[in-house]
Design a protein around this motif. Structure first.
Motif, PDB file in Angstrom:
ATOM      1  N   SER A 257      26.197  44.025  78.195  1.00 16.82           N
ATOM      2  CA  SER A 257      27.297  43.614  79.072  1.00 16.82           C
ATOM      3  C   SER A 257      28.622  43.798  78.337  1.00 16.82           C
ATOM      4  N   TRP A 258      29.623  44.252  79.076  1.00 17.27           N
ATOM      5  CA  TRP A 258      30.979  44.402  78.553  1.00 17.27           C
ATOM      6  C   TRP A 258      31.905  43.540  79.404  1.00 17.27           C
TER       7      TRP A 258
ATOM      8  N   THR B  41      35.819  42.081  79.839  1.00 16.06           N
ATOM      9  CA  THR B  41      37.168  42.479  79.474  1.00 16.06           C
ATOM     10  C   THR B  41      38.191  41.785  80.352  1.00 16.06           C
TER      11      THR B  41
ATOM     12  N   GLU C 268      37.642  51.001  84.107  1.00 17.35           N
ATOM     13  CA  GLU C 268      36.615  50.647  83.133  1.00 17.35           C
ATOM     14  C   GLU C 268      35.253  51.188  83.544  1.00 17.35           C
TER      15      GLU C 268
ATOM     16  N   VAL D 274      25.377  49.644  80.982  1.00 13.72           N
ATOM     17  CA  VAL D 274      26.483  48.742  80.657  1.00 13.72           C
ATOM     18  C   VAL D 274      26.902  47.992  81.918  1.00 13.72           C
TER      19      VAL D 274
ATOM     20  N   LEU E 267      29.541  45.637  83.612  1.00 14.31           N
ATOM     21  CA  LEU E 267      30.942  45.295  83.420  1.00 14.31           C
ATOM     22  C   LEU E 267      31.326  44.013  84.142  1.00 14.31           C
TER      23      LEU E 267
ATOM     24  N   PRO F  59      28.726  37.765  76.643  1.00 16.06           N
ATOM     25  CA  PRO F  59      28.830  39.222  76.673  1.00 16.06           C
ATOM     26  C   PRO F  59      28.320  39.806  75.364  1.00 16.06           C
TER      27      PRO F  59
ATOM     28  N   VAL G  12      29.787  42.856  74.416  1.00 20.29           N
ATOM     29  CA  VAL G  12      31.065  43.401  73.969  1.00 20.29           C
ATOM     30  C   VAL G  12      32.185  42.706  74.736  1.00 20.29           C
TER      31      VAL G  12
ATOM     32  N   PHE H 176      38.088  45.030  70.210  1.00 29.32           N
ATOM     33  CA  PHE H 176      36.738  44.725  70.674  1.00 29.32           C
ATOM     34  C   PHE H 176      35.970  43.906  69.639  1.00 29.32           C
TER      35      PHE H 176
ATOM     36  N   SER I  24      26.043  48.272  71.533  1.00 27.86           N
ATOM     37  CA  SER I  24      27.398  47.714  71.584  1.00 27.86           C
ATOM     38  C   SER I  24      28.333  48.496  70.665  1.00 27.86           C
TER      39      SER I  24
ATOM     40  N   LEU J  83      29.248  51.810  72.220  1.00 28.95           N
ATOM     41  CA  LEU J  83      30.259  51.684  73.264  1.00 28.95           C
ATOM     42  C   LEU J  83      31.652  51.533  72.661  1.00 28.95           C
ATOM     43  N   ILE J  84      31.791  50.682  71.660  1.00 30.64           N
ATOM     44  CA  ILE J  84      33.096  50.481  71.030  1.00 30.64           C
ATOM     45  C   ILE J  84      33.596  51.766  70.385  1.00 30.64           C
TER      46      ILE J  84
END
Length: 469
Positions: A64-65, A67, A83, A99, A101, A125, A127, A352, A366, A369-370
């Motif tokens: 999960s991200w 933001t 995103e 992922v 969001l 989360p 990230v 992040f 994770s 993704l970053i």
């Protein structure tokens, strides 16, 4: 959409929204209603050109991200649309990493995440895109993964300042990977500094760094020409980063000692700065703003009443653009002056973090993704632009196509200093800060007495149950 168009729009929405997390001085707030779960209907509004992407890894995981709405969206699109397009592009290289969001609101996002932390078995989360102050709090709670493996020698040598690298740490561990940032600055009324001839004393090249001596000469010219000064405001904490940067830079002082275990406003350098300000105030070169807030200083400057404003940033410039034009005020941006001409500036920073899990697949996914969001050449520059800020990596260069104002902010990034917002008790210290300034400006206490009192009480905010953290 061109990068320059993103800059105009991104500054108005993305950066202003990010800054509102820590200050109330910004003129507007990015629209954000309830937390947004991105759905298939949201995805459909963004289409990407068909490209052939090389699969980087077949690692399989679901992460999960979360933001905040830091990235500006295309016109008419909902928060989270851009995103989700990034996730779609990520999946071309990492097809087996799903992922999920979630876009948090600035209103209750921090409380929602804290509730998940406090709840036994709460869903956290993997990230999170946020700012160092809150991320540091999660790190102190022993919730975050060590991201040191992402900080290769190539990365650390490329980040524009040691201050930014330090802002990404909790102790000796890297807990945040930086994406973009922007320094806080001051502003002058162009017609006033031109008519008085003061602009001749101001460095207008590169990062426009200058000395306290030159600043004092500018104040004198403005006063001799009959122009009204700017104010040193201290009614409330909003915009206090401006007054801290201004005062501590004047004679190369600092807010805290090197290991951030004590406040140092009682140092010779800082007391010299405060006594100098009192001297300028007696001459009318700076106004007593003990009864004024940061927003008052900005409003008065925008109305054309003052020659300069100590509180300025890109959000102020964008949110006040129409009023500035109506009032015929053309702004000249400058960093805070310093005795040696090398300032140490406060700033906002986006980055992040990864909430620790025992699932090694999720941990690695994770990181993938970053790394993709910050370093992949297909998205990294656009992500910085859409954040309404500037690169923290020297290798990105001029991403705004030669725009003069943008180039100044980019040139200032290497002057990003210590990120104090991470220290224990920071919010409580801010109250003591404006109280100290008010006592000095109104003559209630001497500079020595007021700074000694501030240090005594501010240092207590660094402790917990009487023990140093």
């Amino acid at each position: 959409m061109s990068q320059m168009k993103f800059w105009k729009k991104g500054l108005a929405l993305g950066l202003c929204g990010a800054l509102l997390v820590s200050t109330a001085a910004c003129g507007g707030k990015k629209k954000s209603d309830d937390d947004i779960e991105v759905t298939e209907s949201t995805k459909e509004t963004t289409t990407e050109p068909e490209t052939t992407e090389e699969v980087v890894s077949d690692l399989s995981a679901e992460i999960s991200w979360w933001t905040y709405p830091i990235f500006v969206q295309d016109e008419g699109q909902e928060d989270g649309t851009y995103e989700q397009s990034l996730i779609d592009r990520f999946n071309k290289k990492y097809p087996n990493i799903k992922v999920n969001l979630k876009v948090l609101s600035y209103t209750d996002g921090p409380e929602q995440l804290q509730a998940a932390i406090d709840a036994e078995g709460g869903e956290l989360p993997n990230v999170l895109l946020d700012e160092p102050g809150r991320i540091s709090g999660y790190a102190k709670g022993d919730l975050l993964s060590d991201l040191g493996d992402l900080f290769t020698e190539d990365v650390t040598s490329d980040v524009v300042s040691e201050g930014i690298l330090d802002a990404c740490k909790n102790g000796d561990q890297y807990v945040m990977y930086p994406l973009s940032g922007s320094n806080y600055v001051m502003a002058f009324n162009r017609s006033m500094i031109e008519d008085s001839g003061a602009i001749e004393l101001m460095n207008r090249e590169g990062a426009c760094t200058w000395t306290t001596e030159a600043f004092e000469q500018v104040l004198e010219r403005l006063d001799n020409s009959g122009f009204n000064s700017g104010m040193l405001f201290c009614s409330g904490i909003a915009g206090d980063y401006a007054t801290r940067s201004f005062l501590t830079n004047l004679y190369d002082g600092s807010l805290m000692n090197g290991d951030e275990t004590a406040y140092t406003m009682d140092s010779d350098e800082n007391r010299q700065a405060l006594n100098k300000v009192k001297e300028w105030m007696d001459k009318g070169w700076i106004l007593n703003g003990s009864g004024s807030a940061g927003a008052d200083a900005v409003a008065s400057f925008v109305e054309g009443n003052n020659a300069y404003c100590l509180l300025w940033s890109l959000p102020q410039a964008i949110s006040n653009a129409e009023a500035l034009a109506q009032n015929g005020v053309n702004v000249v941006v400058m960093p805070y002056p310093s005795a040696d001409g090398t300032p140490s500036l406060e700033y906002m920073l986006n980055g992040f973090c990864v909430f620790r899990t025992e699932d090694e697949q999720k941990e690695q996914a994770s990181r993938y993704l970053i790394d993709f969001l910050c370093n992949d050449e297909s998205v990294a520059v656009e992500n910085v632009v859409r954040s309404g800020a500037f690169p923290v990596r020297s290798s990105m260069g001029d991403i705004y196509g030669g725009n003069e104002e943008a180039q100044l902010f980019e040139a200032l990034m290497p002057y990003s200093g210590t990120y104090y917002n991470k220290v224990n008790g920071f919010e409580e210290m801010r109250v003591y800060w404006y109280q100290m300034l008010g006592e000095i400006l109104d003559g209630e206490y001497s500079v020595n007495d007021a700074t000694s009192s501030f240090v005594e009480y501010a240092n207590k905010t660094l402790t917990k149950d009487g023990e140093k953290e």
